[in-house]
Design a protein around this motif. Structure first.
Motif, PDB file in Angstrom:
ATOM      1  N   ALA A  38      -1.362 -17.752   9.425  1.00 25.31           N
ATOM      2  CA  ALA A  38      -0.774 -17.811  10.926  1.00 25.31           C
ATOM      3  C   ALA A  38       0.647 -17.143  10.840  1.00 25.31           C
ATOM      4  N   ASP A  39       1.404 -17.187   9.627  1.00 26.33           N
ATOM      5  CA  ASP A  39       2.638 -16.521   9.468  1.00 26.33           C
ATOM      6  C   ASP A  39       2.476 -14.911   9.525  1.00 26.33           C
ATOM      7  N   LEU A  40       1.111 -14.447   9.236  1.00 27.77           N
ATOM      8  CA  LEU A  40       0.808 -12.888   9.329  1.00 27.77           C
ATOM      9  C   LEU A  40       0.150 -12.719  10.488  1.00 27.77           C
ATOM     10  N   PRO A  93      -6.510 -15.418  -7.078  1.00 33.02           N
ATOM     11  CA  PRO A  93      -6.852 -14.125  -6.567  1.00 33.02           C
ATOM     12  C   PRO A  93      -8.059 -13.901  -5.653  1.00 33.02           C
ATOM     13  N   ASN A  94      -9.005 -14.817  -6.203  1.00 28.25           N
ATOM     14  CA  ASN A  94     -10.403 -14.822  -5.395  1.00 28.25           C
ATOM     15  C   ASN A  94     -10.354 -15.248  -3.961  1.00 28.25           C
ATOM     16  N   LEU A  95      -9.492 -16.534  -4.063  1.00 23.09           N
ATOM     17  CA  LEU A  95      -9.087 -17.352  -2.852  1.00 23.09           C
ATOM     18  C   LEU A  95      -8.526 -16.396  -1.782  1.00 23.09           C
ATOM     19  N   VAL A  96      -7.336 -15.453  -2.250  1.00 20.68           N
ATOM     20  CA  VAL A  96      -6.928 -14.544  -1.449  1.00 20.68           C
ATOM     21  C   VAL A  96      -7.727 -13.614  -0.922  1.00 20.68           C
ATOM     22  N   SER A 107     -10.578 -12.758   7.253  1.00 21.05           N
ATOM     23  CA  SER A 107      -9.658 -12.579   8.642  1.00 21.05           C
ATOM     24  C   SER A 107      -9.969 -10.979   9.103  1.00 21.05           C
ATOM     25  N   ASP A 108     -10.915 -10.375   8.497  1.00 23.75           N
ATOM     26  CA  ASP A 108     -11.233  -8.953   8.994  1.00 23.75           C
ATOM     27  C   ASP A 108      -9.886  -8.201   8.327  1.00 23.75           C
ATOM     28  N   ALA A 109      -9.054  -8.421   7.254  1.00 26.42           N
ATOM     29  CA  ALA A 109      -7.945  -7.712   6.600  1.00 26.42           C
ATOM     30  C   ALA A 109      -8.797  -6.844   5.466  1.00 26.42           C
ATOM     31  N   ASP A 110      -7.784  -5.989   5.242  1.00 28.18           N
ATOM     32  CA  ASP A 110      -8.082  -5.034   3.832  1.00 28.18           C
ATOM     33  C   ASP A 110      -7.673  -6.189   2.547  1.00 28.18           C
ATOM     34  N   ALA A 111      -8.601  -6.550   1.860  1.00 34.54           N
ATOM     35  CA  ALA A 111      -8.340  -7.284   0.905  1.00 34.54           C
ATOM     36  C   ALA A 111      -7.811  -6.488  -0.378  1.00 34.54           C
ATOM     37  N   LEU A 166      -1.436  -6.368   1.737  1.00 35.16           N
ATOM     38  CA  LEU A 166      -1.327  -7.716   2.060  1.00 35.16           C
ATOM     39  C   LEU A 166      -1.789  -8.692   1.009  1.00 35.16           C
ATOM     40  N   PHE A 167      -2.422  -8.113  -0.019  1.00 35.57           N
ATOM     41  CA  PHE A 167      -3.008  -9.140  -0.971  1.00 35.57           C
ATOM     42  C   PHE A 167      -1.833  -9.627  -1.654  1.00 35.57           C
TER      43      PHE A 167
END
Length: 219
Positions: A30-32, A51-54, A61-65, A69-70
């Protein structure tokens, strides 16, 4: 014959931590500016370390893992992990089982892929911290489960001899196999694989069964 070393996984084994991890994960997202994920989604990400959770949170969230942001999500997640402990609860019968095992002379430890300080915070929150002689977290050694180093280090530090590993998941089953340790599968945790298809020595659904399992296990 001396009592064995009993080594436990944490999330999905001793404590139901998914509600707490879900809340922390959604607060960070939510902060992001990302939408909240569901509890079943986040629960499915638990067990392989932060690391896997992130990565899974960002992918969901359809973001670049693999992008910048990681590190931002990882840092925020670990920081909240140490303070946002509401929602962590022990599974039914866990405190009584640990007391009974201690009464049998067993030496008790935790090996978890959760980082050490959040693991300590969660165990203190649920009143179990004092039950364990040793806790090794996912950042305590250069490797994490299913690498067997955690179990080997714990076994060595607690004097060797007979050992049994108690966990709930595919990662735990693989870890036990890699460590050549007997594996007791708690069936009410976070596994995705049917019990019959997950390698184990013995399975149990009620922690009241565990002291008897350890007492009568054929080593």
């Amino acid at each position: 014959m001396s009592a064995p070393v009993v080594i436990f996984d944490l999330d999905g084994t001793l404590i139901d931590s998914a509600p707490a991890i879900h809340a922390v994960s959604n607060a960070v997202l939510a902060d992001l500016g990302f939408e909240a994920l569901t509890l079943p989604q986040v629960r499915s990400f638990v067990g392989k370390g932060v690391p896997n959770l992130v990565r899974q949170l960002l992918i969901a969230s359809d973001a670049d893992a693999d992008g910048p942001l990681f590190r931002q999500v990882e840092t925020a997640l670990v920081a909240r992990y140490e303070t946002d402990v509401e929602g962590n609860v022990p599974y039914p019968g866990v405190p009584e089982a640990l007391e009974a095992l201690a009464g049998l002379g067993c030496r008790l430890a935790v090996c978890t892929n959760k980082p050490y300080r959040p693991a300590e915070a969660a165990l203190r929150h649920v009143g179990l911290w004092e039950r364990f002689e040793l806790v090794i977290g996912g950042d305590s050694l250069p490797t994490r489960k299913p690498d067997p180093a955690m179990l080997h280090r714990t076994h060595e530090k607690l004097g060797g001899g007979r050992m049994i590993y108690v966990g709930d998941s595919e990662v735990d089953s693989e870890t036990a196999a890699n460590a050549q340790a007997p594996f007791a599968l708690y069936t009410e945790g976070y596994r995705k694989t049917p019990v019959a298809d997950l390698p184990h020595n013995i399975a149990f659904s009620d922690f009241a069964m565990l002291p008897g399992i350890v007492r009568h296990f054929e080593w």
